[in-house]
Design a protein around this motif. Sequence first.
Motif, PDB file in Angstrom:
ATOM      1  N   PRO A   8       4.893 -20.496  84.677  1.00 31.12           N
ATOM      2  CA  PRO A   8       3.775 -19.981  85.473  1.00 31.12           C
ATOM      3  C   PRO A   8       2.466 -20.685  85.111  1.00 31.12           C
ATOM      4  O   PRO A   8       2.392 -21.364  84.082  1.00 31.12           O
ATOM      5  CB  PRO A   8       3.730 -18.512  85.095  1.00 31.12           C
ATOM      6  N   ARG A   9       1.466 -20.462  85.927  1.00 33.80           N
ATOM      7  CA  ARG A   9       0.223 -21.224  85.752  1.00 33.80           C
ATOM      8  C   ARG A   9      -0.504 -20.882  84.457  1.00 33.80           C
ATOM      9  O   ARG A   9      -1.277 -21.663  83.949  1.00 33.80           O
ATOM     10  CB  ARG A   9      -0.688 -21.039  86.973  1.00 33.80           C
ATOM     11  N   TRP A  10      -0.256 -19.683  83.903  1.00 32.22           N
ATOM     12  CA  TRP A  10      -1.000 -19.324  82.686  1.00 32.22           C
ATOM     13  C   TRP A  10      -0.409 -19.933  81.417  1.00 32.22           C
ATOM     14  O   TRP A  10      -0.961 -19.765  80.343  1.00 32.22           O
ATOM     15  CB  TRP A  10      -1.113 -17.796  82.549  1.00 32.22           C
ATOM     16  N   ILE A  11       0.711 -20.644  81.546  1.00 30.17           N
ATOM     17  CA  ILE A  11       1.256 -21.357  80.384  1.00 30.17           C
ATOM     18  C   ILE A  11       0.748 -22.783  80.442  1.00 30.17           C
ATOM     19  O   ILE A  11       1.245 -23.599  81.209  1.00 30.17           O
ATOM     20  CB  ILE A  11       2.795 -21.372  80.411  1.00 30.17           C
ATOM     21  N   LYS A  12      -0.268 -23.062  79.692  1.00 26.20           N
ATOM     22  CA  LYS A  12      -0.750 -24.444  79.693  1.00 26.20           C
ATOM     23  C   LYS A  12      -1.370 -24.784  78.344  1.00 26.20           C
ATOM     24  O   LYS A  12      -1.994 -23.940  77.699  1.00 26.20           O
ATOM     25  CB  LYS A  12      -1.738 -24.674  80.834  1.00 26.20           C
ATOM     26  N   ALA A  13      -1.173 -26.023  77.940  1.00 27.48           N
ATOM     27  CA  ALA A  13      -1.772 -26.475  76.688  1.00 27.48           C
ATOM     28  C   ALA A  13      -3.273 -26.538  76.883  1.00 27.48           C
ATOM     29  O   ALA A  13      -3.756 -26.959  77.924  1.00 27.48           O
ATOM     30  CB  ALA A  13      -1.222 -27.837  76.314  1.00 27.48           C
ATOM     31  N   LYS A  14      -3.972 -26.074  75.864  1.00 29.83           N
ATOM     32  CA  LYS A  14      -5.426 -26.163  75.928  1.00 29.83           C
ATOM     33  C   LYS A  14      -5.842 -27.454  75.242  1.00 29.83           C
ATOM     34  O   LYS A  14      -5.437 -27.720  74.119  1.00 29.83           O
ATOM     35  CB  LYS A  14      -6.056 -24.997  75.162  1.00 29.83           C
ATOM     36  N   TRP A 251       6.376 -13.408  80.477  1.00 24.57           N
ATOM     37  CA  TRP A 251       5.599 -12.169  80.562  1.00 24.57           C
ATOM     38  C   TRP A 251       4.234 -12.482  81.163  1.00 24.57           C
ATOM     39  O   TRP A 251       3.656 -13.545  80.906  1.00 24.57           O
ATOM     40  CB  TRP A 251       5.464 -11.523  79.175  1.00 24.57           C
ATOM     41  N   THR A 252       3.723 -11.562  81.962  1.00 21.72           N
ATOM     42  CA  THR A 252       2.457 -11.818  82.650  1.00 21.72           C
ATOM     43  C   THR A 252       1.272 -11.443  81.750  1.00 21.72           C
ATOM     44  O   THR A 252       1.421 -10.625  80.835  1.00 21.72           O
ATOM     45  CB  THR A 252       2.355 -10.972  83.931  1.00 21.72           C
ATOM     46  N   ASN A 270      -5.368  -4.675  64.163  1.00 25.75           N
ATOM     47  CA  ASN A 270      -5.636  -5.854  64.967  1.00 25.75           C
ATOM     48  C   ASN A 270      -4.390  -6.273  65.718  1.00 25.75           C
ATOM     49  O   ASN A 270      -3.316  -6.352  65.142  1.00 25.75           O
ATOM     50  CB  ASN A 270      -6.114  -6.996  64.076  1.00 25.75           C
ATOM     51  N   VAL A 271      -4.552  -6.550  67.009  1.00 27.47           N
ATOM     52  CA  VAL A 271      -3.431  -6.987  67.838  1.00 27.47           C
ATOM     53  C   VAL A 271      -3.874  -8.223  68.607  1.00 27.47           C
ATOM     54  O   VAL A 271      -4.885  -8.203  69.306  1.00 27.47           O
ATOM     55  CB  VAL A 271      -3.028  -5.901  68.867  1.00 27.47           C
ATOM     56  N   ALA A 272      -3.150  -9.331  68.437  1.00 24.66           N
ATOM     57  CA  ALA A 272      -3.387 -10.511  69.267  1.00 24.66           C
ATOM     58  C   ALA A 272      -2.168 -10.626  70.171  1.00 24.66           C
ATOM     59  O   ALA A 272      -1.053 -10.843  69.697  1.00 24.66           O
ATOM     60  CB  ALA A 272      -3.541 -11.757  68.414  1.00 24.66           C
ATOM     61  N   SER A 273      -2.357 -10.416  71.466  1.00 27.50           N
ATOM     62  CA  SER A 273      -1.240 -10.432  72.398  1.00 27.50           C
ATOM     63  C   SER A 273      -1.640 -11.268  73.599  1.00 27.50           C
ATOM     64  O   SER A 273      -2.595 -10.950  74.292  1.00 27.50           O
ATOM     65  CB  SER A 273      -0.911  -8.988  72.807  1.00 27.50           C
ATOM     66  N   GLY A 274      -0.915 -12.344  73.841  1.00 29.77           N
ATOM     67  CA  GLY A 274      -1.236 -13.204  74.973  1.00 29.77           C
ATOM     68  C   GLY A 274      -0.219 -14.305  75.071  1.00 29.77           C
ATOM     69  O   GLY A 274       0.499 -14.578  74.093  1.00 29.77           O
ATOM     70  N   PRO A 275      -0.116 -14.946  76.250  1.00 24.46           N
ATOM     71  CA  PRO A 275       0.927 -15.955  76.454  1.00 24.46           C
ATOM     72  C   PRO A 275       0.945 -17.040  75.378  1.00 24.46           C
ATOM     73  O   PRO A 275       2.014 -17.426  74.920  1.00 24.46           O
ATOM     74  CB  PRO A 275       0.561 -16.554  77.820  1.00 24.46           C
ATOM     75  N   MET A 276      -0.216 -17.524  74.957  1.00 20.08           N
ATOM     76  CA  MET A 276      -0.224 -18.642  74.020  1.00 20.08           C
ATOM     77  C   MET A 276      -0.496 -18.208  72.580  1.00 20.08           C
ATOM     78  O   MET A 276      -0.776 -19.038  71.726  1.00 20.08           O
ATOM     79  CB  MET A 276      -1.264 -19.684  74.443  1.00 20.08           C
ATOM     80  N   VAL A 277      -0.413 -16.927  72.323  1.00 25.60           N
ATOM     81  CA  VAL A 277      -0.643 -16.448  70.955  1.00 25.60           C
ATOM     82  C   VAL A 277       0.516 -16.898  70.064  1.00 25.60           C
ATOM     83  O   VAL A 277       1.676 -16.793  70.439  1.00 25.60           O
ATOM     84  CB  VAL A 277      -0.798 -14.913  70.936  1.00 25.60           C
ATOM     85  N   ARG A 278       0.171 -17.436  68.900  1.00 26.41           N
ATOM     86  CA  ARG A 278       1.170 -17.784  67.896  1.00 26.41           C
ATOM     87  C   ARG A 278       0.882 -16.941  66.669  1.00 26.41           C
ATOM     88  O   ARG A 278      -0.202 -16.392  66.533  1.00 26.41           O
ATOM     89  CB  ARG A 278       1.082 -19.293  67.555  1.00 26.41           C
TER      90      ARG A 278
END
Length: 292
Positions: A8-14, A251-252, A270-278
């Motif tokens: 999906p479009r939200w998976i992209k390398a920054k 996941w969206t 603390n919660v870091a939750s997102g498509p590119m979170v490692r």
Amino acid sequence: TAEKLKKPRWIKAKLPKAKDMHRVTELKNIMREKGLHSVCEEASCPNLGECFGHGTATFMIMGDICTRKCPFCDVTHGRPKALDTNEPKHLAETVQAMKLKYVVITSVDRDDLRDGGAQHFTNVVTELRNSLPSLRIETLVPDFRGRLSIALETLAQSAPDVLNHNLETVPRLYEEARPGADYQASLDLLKRFKAMKPNVVTKSGLMVGLGESMEELLQVMRDLRAHDVEMLTVGQYLQPSEFHIGVKKYWTPDEFKQVEEAGYEMGFTNVASGPMVRSSYHADLQAKELAH
Ligand code: SF4
Ligand code: SF4
């Protein structure tokens, strides 16, 4: 289906921001000089610009050959080399030259060592503490299968700021995704370490996209809280190559947001939750509020 899902479009390398570029080049040069490699570079982590820009990096100790072969992981599998007793000192020198503020120390699994490498972890933390008193240290430890008690006793001889151990996925998928690991044993590791070192913050991480449901994920989060874990990262699993386990679902951003909110409701600090979170993403910012 075995068909490959479209990203999906939200998976992209920054790409690193201009202001971070200089620092990224500088840090890479220092590491080449010292002959060290960061996980950030090896894994081509999409957050590299940001992390290096903040003075955060992740290093793998005890070599780059793992005794296990998790189907989501890109690390080489085989018979590891002997431990390098100079590694703690060498790493401390490198971290100092890089002027890092926050360092994550992780390792391959060393099922070949009597203590799974716990003493080596302790030596590294002790050396970093002694040579760089203001450095924040996070250890991201393996599960020390079959040797948890001795490993915990040894690990407790030094104190990182944060002890991280990733559960990676929901228990139903362990056999497929984390062969050789044991869900309850990983939870016990986290709880027992916290009991031994109450001042060290405990943290865990999960990948999504392997076929787990939201409810299964939330249950793992409740289990983590029931084992006194305080910080959480949740990110999208991406397939390193066609030989690795496939992505079942992307996941969206909305779902990641729901996970974050649920996490705070359960009492994670603390919660870091997102498509590119490692697992080490924004580790410095996450741990910012922690007192020594
Ligand atoms: Fe390195 Fe972790 Fe940051 Fe990625 S998220 S660049 S691996 S410190
Ligand atoms: Fe990769 Fe860790 Fe599994 Fe080894 S134990 S294959 S380093 S995830």
